[in-house]
Write a protein that holds these residues in place. Structure first.
Motif, PDB file in Angstrom:
ATOM      1  N   VAL A 270      54.165  58.691  55.684  1.00 10.36           N
ATOM      2  CA  VAL A 270      55.370  59.290  56.280  1.00 10.36           C
ATOM      3  C   VAL A 270      55.594  58.792  57.696  1.00 10.36           C
ATOM      4  N   ARG A 271      54.554  58.268  58.331  1.00 15.35           N
ATOM      5  CA  ARG A 271      54.729  57.702  59.669  1.00 15.35           C
ATOM      6  C   ARG A 271      55.375  56.316  59.612  1.00 15.35           C
ATOM      7  N   GLY A 272      55.475  55.771  58.420  1.00 14.15           N
ATOM      8  CA  GLY A 272      56.211  54.531  58.242  1.00 14.15           C
ATOM      9  C   GLY A 272      55.486  53.276  58.663  1.00 14.15           C
ATOM     10  N   ARG A 273      54.219  53.393  59.005  1.00 21.06           N
ATOM     11  CA  ARG A 273      53.457  52.209  59.416  1.00 21.06           C
ATOM     12  C   ARG A 273      52.091  52.234  58.735  1.00 21.06           C
ATOM     13  N   GLU A 274      52.148  52.390  57.429  1.00 19.03           N
ATOM     14  CA  GLU A 274      50.925  52.580  56.649  1.00 19.03           C
ATOM     15  C   GLU A 274      49.959  51.408  56.807  1.00 19.03           C
ATOM     16  N   GLY A 275      50.507  50.191  57.022  1.00 18.35           N
ATOM     17  CA  GLY A 275      49.638  49.024  57.132  1.00 18.35           C
ATOM     18  C   GLY A 275      49.087  48.794  58.524  1.00 18.35           C
ATOM     19  N   HIS A 276      49.539  49.543  59.509  1.00 23.55           N
ATOM     20  CA  HIS A 276      49.066  49.376  60.882  1.00 23.55           C
ATOM     21  C   HIS A 276      47.686  50.005  61.018  1.00 23.55           C
ATOM     22  N   ARG A 277      46.710  49.226  61.486  1.00 23.98           N
ATOM     23  CA  ARG A 277      45.316  49.679  61.483  1.00 23.98           C
ATOM     24  C   ARG A 277      45.111  50.944  62.303  1.00 23.98           C
TER      25      ARG A 277
END
Length: 202
Positions: free
Chosen positions: A147-154
């Motif tokens: 839901v934060r929209g940056r699932e791939g950001h470590r």
């Protein structure tokens, strides 16, 4: 919906009802045996004999002896509700809203209280429950990251997993504390208070 689709849907519903009834009957028999002869001493064969089913049926329904006690639909319902609220609320607030949708009195009025007591008493089940808590934390963390929209950001992913693990762990310990205190106050109140405490230190 066509007549064929309606008939298939009705058959599916009846199948689910029969499956749940069979699982409930097996579980009740198993809980009686666990309380009478001890969890570790009771075998799947003994449960199957008392429930008048084949041992294979127990494995098909539950997968293992542990899951006869641990498996339920409550955790799944909580995760679904959490996912629904997580897009507009903070993680703790989303879990608070999810818990408000659970009728804990109904859960405990069934076999919930017996299963919880057994889980906390038996080391093997307590260990499996802790593992299930970790798995739930991962699921919550993935929802938060999504839901934060940056699932791939470590960094975001790690923070989300930490949030999910913290929430799951706090609820797990709150349940144990509630049971150890003689089930007072009511379970939902204990869980909500634990979330409030987590929110204050976050």
């Amino acid at each position: 919906m066509t007549t064929t689709d309606f008939s298939a849907s009705r058959r599916d519903s009846l199948t689910v009802i029969k499956r749940r009834a069979a699982m409930a009957r097996i579980r009740n028999v198993a809980l009686d045996l666990f309380e009478e002869g001890g969890y570790r001493a009771t075998t799947i064969d003994q449960i199957a004999h008392a429930a008048e089913v084949a041992p294979a049926s127990i494995f098909r329904y539950f997968g293992s002896k542990e899951q006869i006690v641990l498996r339920d639909d409550v955790d799944e319902g909580i995760v679904v509700a959490f996912s629904k609220h997580a897009a507009r609320l903070t993680p703790v607030a989303a879990m608070r809203a999810a818990l408000e949708e659970v009728d804990f009195d109904a859960v405990l009025a069934g076999d919930g209280a017996r299963r919880l007591s057994l889980t906390l008493k038996e080391p093997e089940l307590a260990s499996a429950s802790a593992t299930a808590t970790q798995a739930m934390g991962l699921r919550l963390g993935r929802v938060i990251a999504g839901v934060r929209g940056r699932e791939g950001h470590r960094v975001v992913a790690e923070a989300s997993m930490t949030h999910g693990a913290a929430i799951a762990a706090v609820l797990h310990h709150a349940i144990a504390a509630w049971h150890g205190a003689g089930a007072l106050p009511d379970l939902k109140a204990r869980l909500l208070r634990a979330l409030n405490d987590l929110e204050e230190i976050s």
